[in-house]
Design an enzyme around this catalytic site. Structure first.
Site, PDB file in Angstrom:
ATOM      1  N   HIS A 263     -17.618  44.205 -45.750  1.00  0.00           N
ATOM      2  CA  HIS A 263     -18.760  45.025 -45.326  1.00  0.00           C
ATOM      3  C   HIS A 263     -19.225  44.622 -43.925  1.00  0.00           C
ATOM      4  O   HIS A 263     -19.345  45.472 -43.022  1.00  0.00           O
ATOM      5  CB  HIS A 263     -19.893  44.845 -46.350  1.00  0.00           C
ATOM      6  CG  HIS A 263     -21.153  45.603 -46.042  1.00  0.00           C
ATOM      7  ND1 HIS A 263     -21.455  46.808 -46.613  1.00  0.00           N
ATOM      8  CD2 HIS A 263     -22.184  45.313 -45.220  1.00  0.00           C
ATOM      9  CE1 HIS A 263     -22.620  47.251 -46.161  1.00  0.00           C
ATOM     10  NE2 HIS A 263     -23.094  46.356 -45.309  1.00  0.00           N
ATOM     11  N   GLU A 264     -19.464  43.326 -43.728  1.00  0.00           N
ATOM     12  CA  GLU A 264     -19.979  42.872 -42.425  1.00  0.00           C
ATOM     13  C   GLU A 264     -18.934  43.044 -41.325  1.00  0.00           C
ATOM     14  O   GLU A 264     -19.288  43.232 -40.156  1.00  0.00           O
ATOM     15  CB  GLU A 264     -20.434  41.408 -42.504  1.00  0.00           C
ATOM     16  CG  GLU A 264     -21.523  41.109 -43.542  1.00  0.00           C
ATOM     17  CD  GLU A 264     -22.793  41.943 -43.387  1.00  0.00           C
ATOM     18  OE1 GLU A 264     -23.048  42.453 -42.284  1.00  0.00           O
ATOM     19  OE2 GLU A 264     -23.503  42.126 -44.404  1.00  0.00           O
ATOM     20  N   GLU A 293     -24.647  51.512 -40.830  1.00  0.00           N
ATOM     21  CA  GLU A 293     -24.300  51.362 -42.249  1.00  0.00           C
ATOM     22  C   GLU A 293     -23.069  52.190 -42.597  1.00  0.00           C
ATOM     23  O   GLU A 293     -22.285  51.808 -43.469  1.00  0.00           O
ATOM     24  CB  GLU A 293     -25.483  51.761 -43.144  1.00  0.00           C
ATOM     25  CG  GLU A 293     -26.692  50.838 -43.081  1.00  0.00           C
ATOM     26  CD  GLU A 293     -26.423  49.389 -43.488  1.00  0.00           C
ATOM     27  OE1 GLU A 293     -25.451  49.131 -44.234  1.00  0.00           O
ATOM     28  OE2 GLU A 293     -27.180  48.502 -43.030  1.00  0.00           O
TER      29      GLU A 293
END
Lengths: 494, 494
Positions: A263-264, A293
């Site tokens: 995700h990061e 996001e």
């Protein structure tokens, strides 16, 4: 070429960007490296810097330069930069320094007390502090709304998502509410028939870290311009030239840290690929929180939890942790696509996640617009959780409205970004699939280069040059459309 | 009480201290954490901050407040603070902003390139950058010298060692040159008769790190307010509330990293014990670089390499690395007190160390005073190393004038501090021994509390309240006297 005022502005924003660099690294350090004893001095240093940046940005001269630069000879990028500068100046100028300071103090107090109030399930104590935060956020929203001519909540929303409104959110989220509960129920029912083998730990932290680094490598993270570290809550910080991502490890649980890293890495690659030639200027900043996001969810959900990627990832898991039953191809995919509604947003799967977000959006909107008070939150929370996920949070504040620190610092208006990001990610992935024949086979073979080139060309390299609508239309042929998110969830989970 | 101008000054210096906090952490990060790709942006951010600090410090109002505050109602500490503020203001006011920025940028560039140039022995590449650094330092020295009415080098020396002059150094170092070469020769001859068993590696980095942490614990390092990390060149940075020390590991060599840690712990404890009530004000800063080095050398040499401490340390070494022949008590002490002239200053024993320092002092003095040029450095270096230690550094730049980063950032005037520090350390240890009966037995028993209390009371807690001479006279009964250093070396090594 006459652009003297514009030049003065670029120099001012370059200074601000360099000061932000120091704050970003000091903030990353605060969460990833700093011993507890440094806390007060660090807080004071960062606050002093915020005051300085506010002073520089709201200087009367900046307003004069902005006004005069509009008639100067500027190319397209410069005009976009001027638009973003104006936006930042106006946002900052609306707030008196005293309110900025009071918000910061109330937020710190509320967050600090929350650390002990949450384990104690102490709603009374928490709500007393939260009331002060809400009071100041309402004051901020009022000032912004008067200047902008909109509702108070829309004025806060605009900080995170330029041009987004409650009216549009109500339509988008209304659509979601019309089909997501049913889809969720069907997925849960379907998965109740399946059997899952949970991975058996322990998974030593050092080996988890190596697997995370390997995943980052796969996903094109530039280690010459970034790092992976540990913090209590995963985040992506630093500066585009030096992006710092973090995760947290639990030796009994392998996939949470790993997919935190994935995700990061999505956030990081966006930052690492922002337009180099414009760095230091507002036009080089990421477009918005929802677009940010969308990149992390593109990596984590669209790509990362796809069958093709999971197949490609599995040998790396075997190489680090052997081949237990949970790591059969079938179970590994099933486990990573498990849907399990629960109380805690940050642990939620992608099907039930929107419930948490829409619930928070509806409550915070009513709160900022003055339709409800802090006392009304727990009952509303319980009602909405019952309705969406069938879970009672009555008297269970710690797993309800006290579960995270998102409201303690007055960051009202951020929550919608998560689900907007999920929708943008689905829409972008769909467009990329159309543009790139054989994408699934490439992913299964571990070749993501075409996919990343597509993101670079369509999203990353543009920074804030275009509005969100322009950016998404150019990339996908249409503005935000939640249909793609629905199609994605349907095809993956049903 | 009328001290309005003084209050304005304390607020200004508090701001400066908070900005220094951010720079300190970003600098530590640059050496200990930052990936190479962040280098340019970091250099620019730090330079921008230097410019800002310079602007704040040299603001005309600061000069007015300083002048007016002199007649205000101030207690002793406030008067000392005003003296230090005035000193900082005058030092900064002499430099134009453009020079401050240019120096910062040239220093970053030179240091960054050195990281790859040193391993490549690339003197041509390095000297090109160093010339720019020297050019800017000469310009700085010229401006300072004109204002102060002294030689250019003395003007730089004064930044690090207030009240110290080349004339005094020539006298102190001249004395050293009259007896040290003979003492060194006698020690080398004596030790040639001894047999040493070298420790056999490998010593895994992770275990070395644990031993280092254990030594820091023994020596009273406050881990709530600091960290240990790795960098190419060991240093002590951060802020008093959060002190960052570093070391470097070689798996074949145990004691270099360990005593690097002991050395930096001496610096760290000074910082961690500066007067809390005055933090943020100039009077709370460490007295000078020589006094700072006196603390690290007090820890590393006076305490750390004493028979008593080595006996106490040995069980920790056994616990981590077993009990090979080199770790017999006799050999462990002998090995740690071995005198072996070598190329690298930071690896030097305390008998040959002054040779490295006097050599650098003589070269940098000539360089800043314009008597030699950058091109002349290697030959001079070789000549002086041959003369002091009988070692050739011809074409061996990496182990000669490129061995460390001390000149890359234009810190000319710093080197004398190391040997002044060694002299102060010997003088302080002698005074502590007189004041604390049974000190040696306490050290052998691992109880250093009385010794550290003595340092706290006599050095640490005073910050910059007194001049160096006052501080040393109060602590030892006399001003700097190199006799104690000679006595120390004689009694330990002959």
């Amino acid at each position: 070429m006459n652009n003297n005022n514009y030049q003065q502005l670029t120099r001012t924003f370059q200074r601000l960007s360099r000061f932000s660099h120091l704050s970003s690294i000091a903030s990353w350090d605060m969460f990833a490296m700093m011993p507890p004893g440094g806390s007060q001095a660090r807080g004071e240093a960062l606050a002093e810097m915020s005051v300085l940046q506010h002073q520089i940005l709201t200087d009367k001269k900046v307003g004069e330069w902005l006004a005069s630069a509009e008639s100067e000879d500027l190319n397209d990028v410069e005009q976009a930069n001027l638009r973003e500068m104006t936006r930042l100046f106006q946002q900052a100028s609306l707030l008196p320094e005293s309110l900025v300071e009071a918000k910061s103090l109330a937020g710190s107090k509320c967050e600090h007390a929350w650390r002990t109030q949450r384990p104690a399930n102490d709603w009374q104590g928490f709500s007393a502090n939260l009331k002060e935060v809400v009071k100041l956020s309402r004051e901020e929203a009022r000032l912004r709304a008067e200047a902008k001519g909109c509702t108070p909540y829309d004025a806060l929303l605009d900080i995170f998502e330029p041009d987004m409104t409650s009216a549009r959110l109500d339509s988008v989220f209304g659509d979601l509410k019309s089909w997501l509960p049913d889809l969720l129920a069907r997925v849960v029912e379907k998965q109740a028939q399946q059997s899952f083998v949970p991975p058996q730990g322990p998974f030593p932290t050092a080996v988890q870290r190596e697997l995370g680094l390997e995943a980052m490598q796969m996903l094109g993270f530039d280690f010459n311009a970034g790092r992976l570290d540990v913090s209590a809550h995963p985040f992506c910080g630093g500066v585009p030239e030096d992006v710092r991502i973090t995760t947290r490890y639990d030796e009994n649980e392998l996939l949470s840290a790993l997919f935190g890293v994935v995700h990061e890495t999505g956030h990081a690659r966006y930052e690492q690929n922002l337009p180099r030639n414009w760095l230091g200027q507002p036009v080089a900043l990421a477009r918005s929180t929802a677009i940010h996001e969308s990149q992390s969810l593109f990596f984590e959900m669209q790509l990362g939890r796809s069958n093709a990627f999971l197949k490609h990832l599995l040998p790396a898991v075997h190489a680090r942790f052997g081949s237990q039953a949970a790591f059969s191809e079938e179970n590994f995919i099933a486990w990573n696509q498990r849907v399990k509604p629960g109380y805690i947003r940050v642990d939620a799967d992608e099907v039930s996640y929107p419930a948490h977000v829409v619930l928070r959006y509806e409550i915070e909107r009513s709160l900022i617009n003055g339709e409800i008070e802090v006392e009304d939150i727990p009952a509303l929370w319980d009602e909405k959780m019952q309705s969406w996920l069938g879970l009672s949070t009555k008297d269970n504040y710690r797993n309800g409205c006290m579960q995270d620190i998102h409201w303690t610092d007055g960051g009202f208006g951020y929550f919608p970004s998560y689900t907007l990001g999920a929708m943008y990610a689905a829409q972008l992935f769909s467009a990329a699939k159309n543009a790139l024949p054989g994408l699934e086979a490439s992913i299964a073979g571990g070749d993501f280069s075409a996919l990343f080139d597509w993101l670079r060309q369509n999203i990353w390299q543009h920074g804030s040059r275009f509005t969100t609508s322009q950016l998404i239309e150019q990339a996908t042929g249409e503005d935000l459309n939640s249909r793609y998110f629905r199609e994605h969830l349907t095809s993956r989970y049903l």
